[in-house]
Design a protein around this motif. Structure first.
Motif, short mmCIF file in Angstrom:
data_model
loop_
_atom_site.label_atom_id
_atom_site.label_comp_id
_atom_site.label_asym_id
_atom_site.label_seq_id
_atom_site.Cartn_x
_atom_site.Cartn_y
_atom_site.Cartn_z
N ASP A 8 -31.64 -5.68 20.54
CA ASP A 8 -31.95 -6.90 19.80
C ASP A 8 -30.99 -8.06 20.03
OD1 ASP A 8 -34.32 -6.32 18.33
OD2 ASP A 8 -33.19 -4.99 17.03
N LEU A 9 -29.72 -7.80 20.05
CA LEU A 9 -28.74 -8.88 19.92
C LEU A 9 -27.98 -9.15 21.20
CD1 LEU A 9 -27.46 -7.97 16.34
CD2 LEU A 9 -29.21 -9.63 16.98
N LEU A 10 -28.63 -9.02 22.33
CA LEU A 10 -28.03 -9.29 23.63
C LEU A 10 -28.91 -10.29 24.38
CD1 LEU A 10 -27.27 -5.59 24.65
CD2 LEU A 10 -25.63 -7.24 23.76
N ASP A 11 -28.39 -10.81 25.50
CA ASP A 11 -29.26 -11.60 26.38
C ASP A 11 -29.96 -10.65 27.34
OD1 ASP A 11 -27.54 -11.05 28.64
OD2 ASP A 11 -26.27 -12.72 28.03
N ALA A 16 -30.68 -5.49 30.05
CA ALA A 16 -31.04 -4.68 31.21
C ALA A 16 -29.91 -3.74 31.62
CB ALA A 16 -31.42 -5.60 32.38
N ASN A 17 -28.69 -4.24 31.55
CA ASN A 17 -27.54 -3.38 31.90
C ASN A 17 -27.41 -2.22 30.92
OD1 ASN A 17 -26.80 -4.90 34.12
ND2 ASN A 17 -25.42 -6.24 32.94
N LEU A 18 -27.63 -2.49 29.64
CA LEU A 18 -27.59 -1.42 28.64
C LEU A 18 -28.70 -0.40 28.89
CD1 LEU A 18 -26.63 -0.10 25.99
CD2 LEU A 18 -28.05 -1.77 24.76
N THR A 23 -31.27 5.36 30.56
CA THR A 23 -32.62 5.77 30.94
C THR A 23 -32.77 7.27 31.16
OG1 THR A 23 -32.09 5.09 33.21
CG2 THR A 23 -33.39 3.56 31.89
N ASP A 24 -31.69 7.98 31.38
CA ASP A 24 -31.78 9.43 31.51
C ASP A 24 -32.15 10.10 30.19
OD1 ASP A 24 -31.08 9.32 34.17
OD2 ASP A 24 -28.97 9.82 33.83
N TYR A 25 -31.96 9.40 29.09
CA TYR A 25 -32.10 10.04 27.77
C TYR A 25 -33.17 9.43 26.88
CZ TYR A 25 -27.63 11.90 29.30
OH TYR A 25 -26.64 12.50 30.03
N HIS A 46 -37.81 -9.00 33.18
CA HIS A 46 -36.50 -8.67 33.74
C HIS A 46 -36.13 -7.22 33.44
CE1 HIS A 46 -32.52 -9.45 35.33
NE2 HIS A 46 -31.99 -8.92 34.25
N LEU A 47 -36.41 -6.79 32.21
CA LEU A 47 -36.12 -5.40 31.86
C LEU A 47 -37.00 -4.45 32.66
CD1 LEU A 47 -34.46 -3.55 29.99
CD2 LEU A 47 -36.34 -3.65 28.36
#
Length: 211
Positions: A8-11, A16-18, A23-25, A46-47
């Protein structure tokens, strides 16, 4: 039982980096409403482009209220696999959203945030063909100490077709009590996103889900 990370609170770059870390989990990664408001639907694309795992779906948390078929079509255009609409929207809007999502082979999640008669509304939405019905204790009510578990039990007992999702302050150290209620989808936001080690927090959530 699926696991979703709500971001929610990121650009869009940080989101995308988070997402790539976990993604493995997780089964679903969400571009939250604040990111869509700040950066628009290109954040969803982008995601989608950043998450290379085809088994991980991207959810656009648009919280649609009106013009539902158009807004769903736009989210699909920008790569969304799952789109959200509010349960307090008009029946016609929800039906149109379901039809538009299904036309493109995508899924619709109906968010019951602020719905007063949970069982009745959940039954109505279930009959409209929603893929997921989500019990959601919003941020403002979490601050007052409210939990989604009682609402989850009510909705689970009321519906027969849709999958049941649950969101609202769930963390690695509280997810076990949620898993015990056997929802189909557990949505975790800050419990993973704000952890010192988001990948480890996601791993812990997955381990508890898998017993």
């Amino acid at each position: 039982m699926e696991l979703q990370l709500a971001i929610d609170l990121l650009d869009k770059e940080a989101a995308a980096n988070l997402a790539k870390q976990v993604t493995d989990y997780v089964d679903i990664v969400e571009i939250g409403t604040p990111i869509v408001i700040n950066e628009g639907l290109p954040a969803v694309q982008h995601l989608k482009d950043s998450v290379k795992d085809e088994d991980v779906k991207v959810l656009a948390d648009l919280k649609i209220m009106d013009a539902a078929d158009y807004e769903v079509s736009q989210a699909v255009k920008y790569g969304a696999d799952i789109i959200t609409i509010l349960g307090v929207a008009e029946d016609a809007s929800i039906k149109n959203a379901v039809a538009e999502a299904h036309k493109h082979g995508k899924a619709l999640l109906v968010d019951l945030i602020a719905v007063q008669n949970l069982e009745q509304r959940a039954k109505e939405i279930d009959e409209m063909g929603a893929d997921y019905i989500a019990v959601h204790t919003g941020y403002d009510l979490q601050a007052e100490g409210q939990s989604p578990l009682e609402s989850l039990r009510k909705v689970k007992s009321a519906i027969t077709h849709a999958k049941v999702a649950v969101a609202g302050g769930i963390k690695p150290d509280t997810i076990e009590e949620v898993v015990a209620e056997a929802p189909d989808l557990i949505i975790v936001g800050g419990g993973i996103a704000n952890a010192d080690d988001p990948r480890e927090a996601a791993r812990q959530c997955r381990a508890i889900i898998e017993g």
